[in-house]
Scaffold this motif. Structure first.
Motif, short mmCIF file in Angstrom:
data_model
loop_
_atom_site.label_atom_id
_atom_site.label_comp_id
_atom_site.label_asym_id
_atom_site.label_seq_id
_atom_site.Cartn_x
_atom_site.Cartn_y
_atom_site.Cartn_z
N SER A 162 -5.46 10.02 -6.25
CA SER A 162 -5.25 9.51 -7.61
C SER A 162 -3.78 9.25 -7.92
CB SER A 162 -5.79 10.51 -8.64
OG SER A 162 -7.15 10.80 -8.43
N LEU A 163 -2.91 9.42 -6.95
CA LEU A 163 -1.47 9.30 -7.23
C LEU A 163 -1.07 7.87 -7.61
CD1 LEU A 163 -0.19 11.60 -4.35
CD2 LEU A 163 -0.35 12.16 -6.78
N TYR A 164 -1.94 6.89 -7.36
CA TYR A 164 -1.66 5.51 -7.81
C TYR A 164 -1.47 5.47 -9.32
CZ TYR A 164 -6.40 5.19 -9.67
OH TYR A 164 -7.55 5.40 -10.41
N TYR B 32 -8.68 -0.64 -2.07
CA TYR B 32 -7.83 0.25 -2.87
C TYR B 32 -6.68 -0.52 -3.52
CZ TYR B 32 -5.17 4.63 -3.75
OH TYR B 32 -4.48 5.68 -4.32
N VAL B 33 -5.95 -1.30 -2.74
CA VAL B 33 -4.78 -1.98 -3.31
C VAL B 33 -5.19 -3.11 -4.25
CG1 VAL B 33 -3.31 -1.36 -1.35
CG2 VAL B 33 -4.46 -3.59 -1.35
N THR B 34 -6.30 -3.78 -3.93
CA THR B 34 -6.74 -4.89 -4.78
C THR B 34 -7.26 -4.36 -6.10
OG1 THR B 34 -7.37 -6.06 -2.75
CG2 THR B 34 -8.10 -7.00 -4.83
N GLU B 35 -8.08 -3.31 -6.04
CA GLU B 35 -8.60 -2.74 -7.28
C GLU B 35 -7.48 -2.13 -8.12
OE1 GLU B 35 -12.49 -1.48 -9.27
OE2 GLU B 35 -12.48 -1.48 -7.09
N PHE C 56 0.86 -1.18 0.00
CA PHE C 56 0.00 0.00 0.00
C PHE C 56 0.90 1.23 0.00
CE2 PHE C 56 -2.43 3.10 2.80
CZ PHE C 56 -3.22 3.57 1.78
N GLN C 57 0.75 2.07 -1.01
CA GLN C 57 1.63 3.22 -1.18
C GLN C 57 1.12 4.49 -0.50
OE1 GLN C 57 4.06 0.64 -3.24
NE2 GLN C 57 4.51 2.63 -2.33
N GLY C 58 0.01 4.37 0.26
CA GLY C 58 -0.50 5.50 1.00
C GLY C 58 -1.39 6.39 0.16
N SER D 67 -11.41 4.45 -12.16
CA SER D 67 -10.89 5.54 -11.31
C SER D 67 -11.94 6.08 -10.36
CB SER D 67 -10.34 6.67 -12.19
OG SER D 67 -11.29 7.05 -13.17
N GLU D 68 -13.20 6.00 -10.72
CA GLU D 68 -14.24 6.45 -9.79
C GLU D 68 -14.40 5.45 -8.65
OE1 GLU D 68 -17.41 9.34 -11.72
OE2 GLU D 68 -17.28 7.47 -12.85
N ALA D 69 -14.12 4.18 -8.92
CA ALA D 69 -14.09 3.21 -7.83
C ALA D 69 -12.96 3.57 -6.86
CB ALA D 69 -13.89 1.80 -8.38
N MET D 70 -11.79 3.91 -7.40
CA MET D 70 -10.65 4.29 -6.54
C MET D 70 -10.95 5.57 -5.77
SD MET D 70 -8.38 1.91 -6.80
CE MET D 70 -6.72 2.52 -6.46
#
Length: 772
Positions: free
Chosen positions: A620-622, A560-563, A339-341, A531-534
């Motif tokens: 959204s930084l992912y 978040y991490v799984t999606e 998880f990147q935070g 992206s709306e899910a995220m």
């Protein structure tokens, strides 16, 4: 996304539940019905919802097709949802199988035989008559309906006339059956070739059209009809069928070891380790062994699963629309995902012109006063206000922050308050389907229960911004209980909740959300705007952390991490799973049987790319995880846009190409995405005064995002921290660390490269240092 739209998105609102006291905690709190204007209005903290359908409103027009044994809220928005919305079902794709409940029984086939690709998408076979085979009942040629009898996290059992019960699920090559008052029949499109067994052996291996199946009868059973297209298993009341990877004797023997272990439960358990910033997810199968001593079952892992798992795999594989399923044996498996935070806002990092940013913020604060609309467009307005309010607060624009926050609060509170005569701006609890529906509804969020995670995700993230700046507003006694209801509707972490199903919109095994409540298509269910899910999971993480609910926070982190892994693999194809014949840089919409370059609302390539990017906010930084892919994505978009414009009969062909400095509408979204890989290059293409701004974005956010990344650099995913609200960036030989603290209590935050930051205030602490 479910319905045709002229703008990008679908969203749906669902939330409700009864609280016995206002002092209890979030998700498990019962709701008290305070004295209201009518018994239909249920008080939830300072807010309320109604149990009476508002005048003129719509809801699902049918009751769920479930058996009388079902006493819990009904899952929707799943791969098997057409089973509960229809008398029978449309085609369903648990992978590797394709199945369909039919009046004659369960139709079964192997979609992977049709695996192909072209520039518009990746496709697998959709079943057409004649079928591979149909599992039926010897004493009942047709059934009145098929109903969901029970389900677990990724398996479901369908009851045909209460005489034939068939269980199937994600990743499983098996269909398990029990039967009463007759024998199971297996009707093929034509007489299959029997490559193993005979009329007196309990196990048959058969091949039809290049597909092979194992038919596993109980010990001592016999077969009628060998050599014909219809086989009847004469014996005990249990059996199973398996799609085989090949027609070898040793393969059939291997599958036979597990064929009598019927899966009775499938369950996911996740945990977030704050110290290591890792999410551990355990997938477990429970089986009932009718025969034999072998433990566990056989199951296929999707790419996003075996990429994160040390589970030993067999050499057996299947093809599905997500790529290659790899088969393992046992009682379950475990994945570990970093998880990147996330950050609640981008802090003031300088590098911009203060007067320009203030002008943009002040203009929006003075002019942007959205009116109450449907749950999707109100949601987008809430998202825009939340991002603007955070930006104003971060850059010291107190007046604008106050004005924007007041607007944000008023919109949320309006929707969070139900009254007898009110028909707009409220939530209604539908008991048969166990869901909250917001009105006005849109894109099928009412009748089909579409897109609740999209719509409500905006509400949740907006509420999290108010929780950050106004903690009292977010208390359970005030408006926090209504926010929790919305979370429970679309992402409920509790299996025992009497009002809402478990993780409604999220496909636990496939690793991403589904938008369509019914999933009633020949290609299965679908999901467009990843992206709306995220955005929803960002809001959930922030809400949980800022309100002190770690269970909610950790559920949001798991989602978040799984999606994100699913997006990287199945939307963006960063690991190159898809055939080369699919020449696009992304699949903008994923279905059960296909992944395509298309949207529900537009044929313009910029929308197909942008719908999987917006809304661009601090969560959204992912999207910056793979900078090289961003360049590939945008190069593809430029080519696609030129080709699209040349084919557009309404476009003036003398105009310059809509690329680079001239993206046109949604150009702000594309340039903000480019900045995650190449901020200086993107900044050079910006005209902040004239660029068209996507409706959920703002000129101020566009301007600040570009300058923030130009100074901070690229997202650095090689570094993690022992706190959930953080971000790390790298530019040249400089690394910058951002940590958000929700409390003034001192905390020592340690990063994986040894960097330590001690927080002593509420807000973001920023430190930079040269790379070693």
């Amino acid at each position: 996304m479910m319905q045709m739209r002229f703008q990008p998105q679908v969203v749906n609102f669902c939330m409700v539940f009864l609280f016995a006291t206002l002092s209890v905690l979030m998700l498990t709190s019962p709701i008290a019905c305070a004295q209201n204007e009518s018994p239909d209005i249920v008080s939830v903290g300072a807010g309320s919802y109604t149990t009476k359908l508002p005048t003129g409103a719509k809801e699902p027009g049918t009751l769920p097709f479930v058996t009388e044994a079902v006493k819990k809220p009904i899952p929707t928005n799943d791969w098997w949802s057409s089973l509960v919305f229809s008398k029978f079902s449309n085609q369903m794709f648990p992978h590797p199988l394709g199945v369909q409940a039919h009046e004659k029984g369960l139709r079964i086939y192997y979609p992977g035989v049709g695996y192909t690709a072209n520039p518009e998408g990746i496709f697998t076979a959709v079943m057409q008559a004649p079928d591979d085979l149909v599992i039926g009942h010897s004493a009942q040629l047709t059934f009145p309906d098929a109903r969901a009898e029970s389900w677990s996290d990724w398996f479901v059992t369908a009851a045909f006339g209460n005489k034939l019960f068939l269980t199937f699920g994600h990743g499983s090559p098996f269909v398990y059956g029990t039967i009463t008052d007759g024998d199971p029949t297996f009707t093929f499109a034509s007489a299959p070739t029997v490559f193993s067994g005979d009329a007196k052996s309990p196990v048959l291996g058969v091949t039809l059209g290049g597909r092979s199946y194992g038919l596993f009868g109980a010990a001592g059973c016999t077969w009628e009809g060998t050599g014909t297209s219809k086989l009847t298993c004469k014996g005990k009341s249990y059996f199973s069928v398996a799609l085989l990877p090949d027609n070898k004797q040793e393969t059939l023997a291997f599958f036979a070891k597990y064929a009598y272990n019927h899966v009775t439960d499938s369950k996911v358990v996740w945990s977030y380790d704050e110290k290591t910033s890792r999410v551990t997810t355990k997938y477990a199968f429970t089986v009932k062994a009718y025969e034999g001593a072998t433990l566990g079952t056989l199951f296929g892992l999707y790419p996003h699963q075996y990429q994160r798992s040390a589970t030993k795999l067999t050499d057996y594989t299947y093809q599905c629309t997500r790529g290659t399923l790899k088969v393992a044996a046992g009682e379950g498996f475990t994945t570990v995902t970093p998880f990147q935070g996330v950050l609640p806002l981008l802090p003031d990092f300088g590098g911009y012109e203060k007067a320009t940013l203030k002008k943009f913020i002040d203009t929006d604060a003075a002019t942007y006063k959205p009116e109450l609309a449907d749950t999707y467009w109100t949601g987008k307005a809430l998202g825009k206000l939340a991002t603007l309010a955070a930006l104003a607060e971060a850059t010291g624009n107190t007046a604008a922050n106050t004005a924007l926050r007041a607007r944000l609060q008023a919109l949320l509170e309006d929707y969070f308050t139900a009254k007898d005569a009110k028909t707009k701006g409220l939530f209604y609890y539908n008991k048969p389907w166990g869901t909250l529906i917001g009105y006005p509804a849109s894109y099928g969020s009412d009748e089909a229960l579409n897109d609740h995670h999209f719509h409500y995700g905006y509400f949740i993230r907006a509420a999290a911004e108010l929780a950050r700046q106004e903690p009292e507003w977010a208390s359970q006694a005030q408006w926090g209980a209504m926010v929790n209801l919305l979370i429970r509707d679309c992402a409920n972490p509790e299996r025992s909740d009497p009002l809402f199903p478990f993780l409604r919109n999220f496909d636990i095994y496939e690793g991403h959300t589904w938008a369509d409540g019914k999933g009633d298509f020949a290609d299965g269910n679908n999901n467009e705007s990843s992206s709306e899910a995220m955005n929803a999971w960002t809001g959930m993480i922030l809400w949980g952390e800022l309100t002190g609910d770690k269970k909610l926070r950790d559920t949001g982190i798991y989602l978040y991490v799984t999606e994100k892994d699913a997006i990287d693999n199945y939307w963006f194809d960063v690991n190159k799973l898809y055939p080369k014949a699919f020449t696009r840089s992304l699949a903008s919409m994923v279905w059960g049987a296909k992944a395509v370059f298309a949207t529900w609302f537009s044929g313009d390539p910029i929308h197909m790319h942008g719908i999987n990017l917006l809304p661009l906010q601090s969560g959204s930084l992912y999207l910056g995880t793979h900078p090289a892919y961003i360049s590939e994505n945008l190069a593809s978009l430029a080519t696609e846009r030129i080709a699209h414009d040349k084919k557009d009969a309404k476009r003036d062909q003398s105009l310059p190409p809509r690329t680079g400095k001239n993206w046109g509408g949604w150009g702000d979204v594309i340039l903000m995405y480019q900045a995650l890989a190449d901020a200086p290059g993107a900044l050079a293409n910006c005209n902040f005064e004239t660029q068209e701004i996507e409706s959920g974005n703002s000129r101020a956010n566009f301007y600040y995002w570009m300058h923030f990344l130009s100074k901070a650099g690229q997202v650095d995913t090689s570094i993690s921290a022992d706190t959930p609200l953080y971000g790390v960036f790298k530019k040249g030989n400089q690394r910058t660390y951002f940590v958000y603290s929700a409390t003034a209590q001192p905390r020592r935050v340690t990063f994986s490269d040894g960097k330590v930051i001690v927080t002593r205030k509420v807000g973001i602490v920023t430190e930079s240092r040269p790379l070693k």
